[in-house]
Design a protein around this motif. Structure first.
Motif, PDB file in Angstrom:
ATOM      1  N   TYR A 118       1.120  -1.216   0.047  1.00  0.00           N
ATOM      2  CA  TYR A 118      -0.067   0.147   0.002  1.00  0.00           C
ATOM      3  C   TYR A 118       0.743   1.198   0.139  1.00  0.00           C
ATOM      4  N   ARG A 119       1.907   1.591   0.944  1.00  0.00           N
ATOM      5  CA  ARG A 119       2.747   2.510   0.796  1.00  0.00           C
ATOM      6  C   ARG A 119       3.649   2.834  -0.585  1.00  0.00           C
ATOM      7  N   ASP A 120       3.919   1.752  -1.014  1.00  0.00           N
ATOM      8  CA  ASP A 120       4.531   1.664  -2.332  1.00  0.00           C
ATOM      9  C   ASP A 120       3.669   2.303  -3.515  1.00  0.00           C
ATOM     10  N   MET A 121       2.439   1.835  -3.204  1.00  0.00           N
ATOM     11  CA  MET A 121       1.330   2.274  -4.250  1.00  0.00           C
ATOM     12  C   MET A 121       1.105   3.771  -4.209  1.00  0.00           C
ATOM     13  N   MET A 122       1.097   4.199  -2.627  1.00  0.00           N
ATOM     14  CA  MET A 122       0.884   5.814  -2.611  1.00  0.00           C
ATOM     15  C   MET A 122       2.054   6.341  -3.021  1.00  0.00           C
ATOM     16  N   VAL A 123       3.375   5.800  -2.664  1.00  0.00           N
ATOM     17  CA  VAL A 123       4.602   6.508  -3.232  1.00  0.00           C
ATOM     18  C   VAL A 123       4.565   6.727  -4.830  1.00  0.00           C
ATOM     19  N   HIS A 124       3.890   5.932  -5.454  1.00  0.00           N
ATOM     20  CA  HIS A 124       4.073   5.856  -6.833  1.00  0.00           C
ATOM     21  C   HIS A 124       2.697   6.492  -7.354  1.00  0.00           C
ATOM     22  N   GLY A 125       2.107   7.188  -6.880  1.00  0.00           N
ATOM     23  CA  GLY A 125       1.281   8.075  -7.112  1.00  0.00           C
ATOM     24  C   GLY A 125      -0.399   7.821  -6.828  1.00  0.00           C
ATOM     25  N   GLY A 126      -0.569   6.858  -5.979  1.00  0.00           N
ATOM     26  CA  GLY A 126      -1.847   6.373  -5.467  1.00  0.00           C
ATOM     27  C   GLY A 126      -2.470   5.588  -6.569  1.00  0.00           C
ATOM     28  N   ARG A 127      -3.745   5.195  -5.970  1.00  0.00           N
ATOM     29  CA  ARG A 127      -4.659   4.402  -6.889  1.00  0.00           C
ATOM     30  C   ARG A 127      -5.326   5.124  -7.837  1.00  0.00           C
ATOM     31  N   SER A 128      -5.429   4.541  -8.981  1.00  0.00           N
ATOM     32  CA  SER A 128      -5.582   5.183 -10.283  1.00  0.00           C
ATOM     33  C   SER A 128      -7.505   5.117 -10.259  1.00  0.00           C
ATOM     34  N   VAL A 129      -8.053   6.259 -10.728  1.00  0.00           N
ATOM     35  CA  VAL A 129      -9.507   6.221 -10.844  1.00  0.00           C
ATOM     36  C   VAL A 129      -9.930   5.335 -11.783  1.00  0.00           C
ATOM     37  N   GLU A 130      -9.059   5.176 -12.716  1.00  0.00           N
ATOM     38  CA  GLU A 130      -9.351   3.993 -13.874  1.00  0.00           C
ATOM     39  C   GLU A 130      -9.758   2.663 -13.266  1.00  0.00           C
ATOM     40  N   GLY A 131     -10.773   2.201 -13.739  1.00  0.00           N
ATOM     41  CA  GLY A 131     -11.003   0.723 -13.173  1.00  0.00           C
ATOM     42  C   GLY A 131     -11.694   0.972 -11.859  1.00  0.00           C
ATOM     43  N   ASN A 132     -11.855   2.167 -11.252  1.00  0.00           N
ATOM     44  CA  ASN A 132     -12.458   2.258  -9.999  1.00  0.00           C
ATOM     45  C   ASN A 132     -13.757   3.243 -10.007  1.00  0.00           C
ATOM     46  N   ARG A 133     -14.327   3.323 -11.254  1.00  0.00           N
ATOM     47  CA  ARG A 133     -15.362   4.212 -11.307  1.00  0.00           C
ATOM     48  C   ARG A 133     -16.993   3.368 -11.238  1.00  0.00           C
ATOM     49  N   ILE A 134     -17.816   4.254 -11.252  1.00  0.00           N
ATOM     50  CA  ILE A 134     -19.070   3.356 -10.962  1.00  0.00           C
ATOM     51  C   ILE A 134     -19.639   2.764 -12.334  1.00  0.00           C
ATOM     52  N   ASP A 135     -20.118   1.787 -12.385  1.00  0.00           N
ATOM     53  CA  ASP A 135     -20.518   1.096 -13.352  1.00  0.00           C
ATOM     54  C   ASP A 135     -22.001   1.734 -13.980  1.00  0.00           C
ATOM     55  N   HIS A 136     -21.608   2.321 -15.287  1.00  0.00           N
ATOM     56  CA  HIS A 136     -22.573   3.512 -15.874  1.00  0.00           C
ATOM     57  C   HIS A 136     -23.566   2.676 -16.121  1.00  0.00           C
ATOM     58  N   ALA A 137     -23.718   1.556 -16.503  1.00  0.00           N
ATOM     59  CA  ALA A 137     -25.015   0.718 -16.916  1.00  0.00           C
ATOM     60  C   ALA A 137     -25.992   0.762 -15.587  1.00  0.00           C
ATOM     61  N   VAL A 138     -25.450   0.615 -14.664  1.00  0.00           N
ATOM     62  CA  VAL A 138     -26.169   0.337 -13.300  1.00  0.00           C
ATOM     63  C   VAL A 138     -26.684   1.638 -13.058  1.00  0.00           C
ATOM     64  N   LEU A 139     -25.752   2.813 -13.119  1.00  0.00           N
ATOM     65  CA  LEU A 139     -26.266   4.067 -12.682  1.00  0.00           C
ATOM     66  C   LEU A 139     -27.389   4.460 -13.732  1.00  0.00           C
ATOM     67  N   GLU A 140     -27.293   4.154 -14.884  1.00  0.00           N
ATOM     68  CA  GLU A 140     -28.504   4.582 -15.897  1.00  0.00           C
ATOM     69  C   GLU A 140     -29.754   3.711 -15.457  1.00  0.00           C
ATOM     70  N   ALA A 141     -29.795   2.663 -15.414  1.00  0.00           N
ATOM     71  CA  ALA A 141     -30.737   1.710 -14.897  1.00  0.00           C
ATOM     72  C   ALA A 141     -31.168   2.389 -13.756  1.00  0.00           C
ATOM     73  N   ALA A 142     -30.617   2.862 -12.916  1.00  0.00           N
ATOM     74  CA  ALA A 142     -31.011   3.526 -11.599  1.00  0.00           C
ATOM     75  C   ALA A 142     -31.950   4.751 -12.043  1.00  0.00           C
ATOM     76  N   HIS A 143     -31.190   5.606 -12.947  1.00  0.00           N
ATOM     77  CA  HIS A 143     -32.004   6.917 -13.286  1.00  0.00           C
ATOM     78  C   HIS A 143     -33.227   6.638 -14.213  1.00  0.00           C
ATOM     79  N   ALA A 144     -33.145   5.512 -15.004  1.00  0.00           N
ATOM     80  CA  ALA A 144     -34.476   5.281 -15.816  1.00  0.00           C
ATOM     81  C   ALA A 144     -35.694   4.802 -14.854  1.00  0.00           C
ATOM     82  N   ASP A 145     -35.309   4.093 -13.936  1.00  0.00           N
ATOM     83  CA  ASP A 145     -36.151   3.857 -12.867  1.00  0.00           C
ATOM     84  C   ASP A 145     -36.734   4.558 -11.781  1.00  0.00           C
ATOM     85  N   ARG A 146     -37.720   5.491 -12.368  1.00  0.00           N
ATOM     86  CA  ARG A 146     -38.317   6.728 -11.797  1.00  0.00           C
ATOM     87  C   ARG A 146     -39.831   6.318 -10.973  1.00  0.00           C
ATOM     88  N   THR A 147     -40.170   5.024 -10.778  1.00  0.00           N
ATOM     89  CA  THR A 147     -41.428   4.673 -10.191  1.00  0.00           C
ATOM     90  C   THR A 147     -41.643   5.410  -8.849  1.00  0.00           C
TER      91      THR A 147
END
Ligand code: DHB
Length: 435
Positions: free
Chosen positions: A108-137
């Protein structure tokens, strides 16, 4: 998932909201207890025994005994609270954060020294987000605001009840004005009262002066204001509905202070006695809502009125079929201080009641100065009535109101007593719409 809680979709992340806070309340308060050297020493001497002295769920205790911060977070813990526990064990924030990632401390320390965890691969699954937005019942069932109740909350009224003086000639006319209310409440009993009041230097002293306080706790004892606590039942809160209201109001830009533990003074207990009488247990849950009207600047009538509108949307979007009454308390004209003490303005009070019924939006424009000049320094409490009025169905055009009862009397101690019951008659069964 409710649309406005999509923050739950962020991977590897627990957002600490009112729901999590309720879940982790005792766990986080346990962590706070470790802010003294003495308590840290006794925790370290026997962790199990120390944990057993707290009302924690077994899962919460086990998470700490296992040094499993992910489990502690799932159980409602928040990292800033848990850091007190970590510090007690000699852990740094980096060690604590790293322990939740499945990595070794060095990795963990080494990862932080090398710039920290990348947001790539750590974002929301946008298909799931869109499904949540579509479901407005809209929810199949929801809570409703059934009525607004307005009443003074003079402490001497509570004392008259507690000391058996209600039949005395001075008090009889006051209590007669509430006979209708008691009968009406037995026929229209709510599940929850959202009770707007002001604390009178009881739970909040000069160390903290919040403008709007929402009680999100499970129970509230009656306070000792110097005469001993009133002999009234304890008050049960509704933490789940309160958490939902907190979420909705803060998302609507009303910055609230959330309080899980506080005692409640005459501002809250006197209206309960007036409306429910001398009972062994209050017949419903109560969500206390305190408004600062003690230290200026206090919120304007208009802000209170807009808060009431937002409150209605909050209540009506709660997915349980609860009946909720909103009570506005305090007032009417009174001044408790200085050479002008004893000021009463019948004309202004009655015009206030007229406008509260017929022209609440116009009434909301009345400035503070007019309240103080016309209704006395403590008459400013009346701005709180506009919160209850704002929660009614005629305001957003979704229904109509009916005046069930109106009462006015002078005096109760230094104060003019006013009381009004308005019933809500919504036109449709759909929840109040967002603007
Ligand atoms: O009239 C009174 O005695 C009185 C005292 C304290 C209050 O908070 C109040 O509203 C009225």
């Amino acid at each position: 998932m409710p649309l406005d809680k999509t923050y739950r979709l962020v991977p590897g992340t627990t957002i600490f909201d009112a729901e999590q806070s309720a879940k982790g309340y005792h766990l986080n308060q346990f962590c706070m207890s470790l802010m003294t050297a003495e308590n840290r020493a006794s925790y370290l001497a026997d962790e199990r025994a120390y944990l057993d002295a707290w009302p924690l769920r077994e899962e919460q205790k086990q998470a700490l005994l296992d040094r499993d911060l992910n489990a502690a977070m799932r159980e409602g813990g928040n990292i800033y609270f848990l850091a007190k526990w970590g510090a007690t064990l000699g852990l740094s924030f980096q060690q604590m954060a790293g322990s939740m990632t499945g990595m070794t401390e060095q990795e963990y320390r080494d990862m932080m020294v090398h710039g920290g965890r990348s947001v790539e691969g750590n974002r929301i699954d946008h298909a799931v987000l869109e499904a949540a937005h579509a479901d407005r019942t809209p929810p199949a069932e929801h809570a409703t605001v059934t009525a607004a109740v307005f009443t003074s909350h003079v402490p001497a009224i509570g004392a008259a009840i507690d000391h058996g003086k209600t039949e005395e000639p001075y008090w009889r006319p006051v209590f007669e004005g509430y006979e209708y209310a008691k009968q009406w409440e037995t026929e229209n009993l709510p599940d929850v009262v959202f009770l707007v009041y002001n604390d009178h230097a009881t739970a909040f002293d000069q160390s903290i002066v919040p403008t709007f306080v929402l009680g999100t706790g499970a129970a509230y004892p009656a306070a000792d204001e110097g005469y001993g606590p009133r002999p009234v039942p304890g008050i049960d809160g509704h933490p789940e509905l309160a958490a939902h209201i907190a979420h909705s109001l803060i998302r609507d830009d009303f910055d609230l202070t959330l309080v899980n533990e506080m005692s409640v003074d005459h501002g809250l207990t006197v209206p309960l006695s007036l409306m429910f009488g001398d009972v062994q247990a209050w017949p419903c849950k109560v969500i206390p809502f305190h408004v600062n009207v003690v230290q200026y600047p206090v919120p304007s009538g208009d802000r209170c009125f807009r808060l009431g509108r937002a409150l209605r949307r909050a209540i009506e979007s709660y997915d349980r079929p609860l009946k909720v009454q909103v009570w506005g308390t305090g007032g009417m004209s009174h001044q408790l201080q200085g050479p002008r003490a004893g000021l009463i303005n019948r004309r202004w009070d009655n015009a206030f009641l007229d406008r509260l019924i017929e022209d609440p939006a116009g009434l909301a424009q009345v400035p503070h100065l007019e309240y103080v000049e016309e209704a006395g320094s403590e008459g400013i409490e009346l701005v709180m009535w506009l919160i209850a009025r704002g929660a009614m169905a005629d305001i957003d055009g979704s229904g109509e109101i009916e005046v069930k009862h109106r009462f006015y009397h002078v005096p109760a101690s230094n104060t003019a007593v006013g009381h009004l019951i308005l019933e809500n008659h919504p036109r449709a069964e759909t929840p109040a719409e967002k603007e």
